[in-house]
Scaffold this active site. Structure first.
Site, PDB file in Angstrom:
ATOM      1  CG  ASP A 229      -7.726  -9.193   4.583  1.00 34.09           C
ATOM      2  OD1 ASP A 229      -8.272 -10.307   4.469  1.00 34.09           O
ATOM      3  OD2 ASP A 229      -6.967  -8.721   3.720  1.00 34.09           O
ATOM      4  CD  GLU A 230      -9.808  -3.967   9.132  1.00 36.77           C
ATOM      5  OE1 GLU A 230      -9.819  -4.127  10.373  1.00 36.77           O
ATOM      6  OE2 GLU A 230      -8.915  -3.340   8.532  1.00 36.77           O
TER       7      GLU A 230
END
Length: 285
Positions: A229-230
């Site tokens: 999720d980066e």
């Protein structure tokens, strides 16, 4: 025959880039129909997206433009891409059990001109096979367990190669891709995250949000990288909520935000409006 092309590029910022590119297009009697540019003072990079009409057949136009642009791209050290405007990207959609993002994407492809060609749907559960069939899309059941994850990813690679896939969309696919697969498909995988990143990552984000008494429910669509999720963010959207909303209300509101956020990100990518700027994106809307 008129063909409209879209040219995207990035390079170290310096004077003369726009003039050089426009000069090449003008020399081929190109009619520029859309042009956007951005110089990022933080990274020192210049980004540009141009749509241009040429009175020539598509393949001949590609060869002519590619040859003519080569000296310019070399001189300025450009990373660039040339494609036909509106060409539908061959897309593989990955799902689990939630149908809302898949249904929305397939509806937009069929009825609203989303420039993708969903050549297959992959599910780690069989639940959405009927939905894929309704839209005439092949469904591939690829179960994922701790013991079969490596084999499942090998099957995904096979499908990407067999179907000549250009874009992979994680439409609420509740599995984490390995670092190796993320590297193999860098810049080609778009995810929808059911919260407003970087807040509430991981499991049960709406319950986390409810526990914190949030006033905004959001969704984030981003490119997938090896860092969970980066990845570079393409689009985010929010809806306002208040203390009266239960967790189930937040989930329902969130699903609506998710589907439209993902749809915008996929469309912009397919229209070559998203350019990578390190861990950020430049989006020419």
């Amino acid at each position: 025959m008129t063909t409209e092309w879209v040219l995207t590029l990035s390079c170290p910022d310096r004077p003369g880039i726009v003039h050089a590119v426009a000069g090449v297009l003008a020399a081929h009697d190109g009619n520029i129909t859309e042009s956007q540019q951005f110089g990022d003072p933080a990274s020192g990079l210049f980004f540009m997206r141009v749509q241009v009409e040429l009175q020539v057949e598509a393949e001949a136009g590609r060869e002519a433009l590619t040859a003519a642009l080569a000296p310019v791209t070399e001189r300025f050290g450009m990373t660039w891409q040339l494609d036909v405007v509106g060409r539908r990207l061959r897309t593989l959609v990955l799902v689990s059990k939630a149908p809302h993002c898949l249904v929305d994407l397939l509806y937009r492809e069929r009825y609203q001109g989303m420039p993708v060609d969903a050549v297959g749907v992959v599910g780690n559960h069989p639940d959405l096979a009927d939905m894929a069939a309704f839209y005439g899309k092949p469904f591939h059941h690829v179960p994922v367990t701790k013991d079969t994850k490596a084999r499942a990813e090998d099957r995904l690679r096979e499908l990407v190669a067999e179907l000549d896939v250009e874009l992979v969309v994680l439409a609420r696919y509740m599995q984490i891709l390995s670092d190796e697969l993320c590297r193999d498909l860098e810049g080609q995988v778009i995810n929808i995250h059911h919260s407003f990143l970087p807040s509430f990552k991981g499991a049960r984000p709406y319950a986390q949000a409810h526990d914190r008494g949030v006033k905004l429910i959001g969704a984030t669509s981003h490119y997938v990288t090896g860092d969970l999720d980066e990845g570079p963010i393409i689009e985010q959207d929010v809806e306002r909520v208040d203390h009266s909303r239960a967790v189930a209300d937040l989930v329902a509101i969130g699903e609506d935000v998710e589907r439209r956020t993902l749809a915008r990100a996929v469309r912009w990518h397919a229209e070559h409006r998203v350019l990578l700027d390190g861990h950020r994106t430049v989006v020419f809307r």
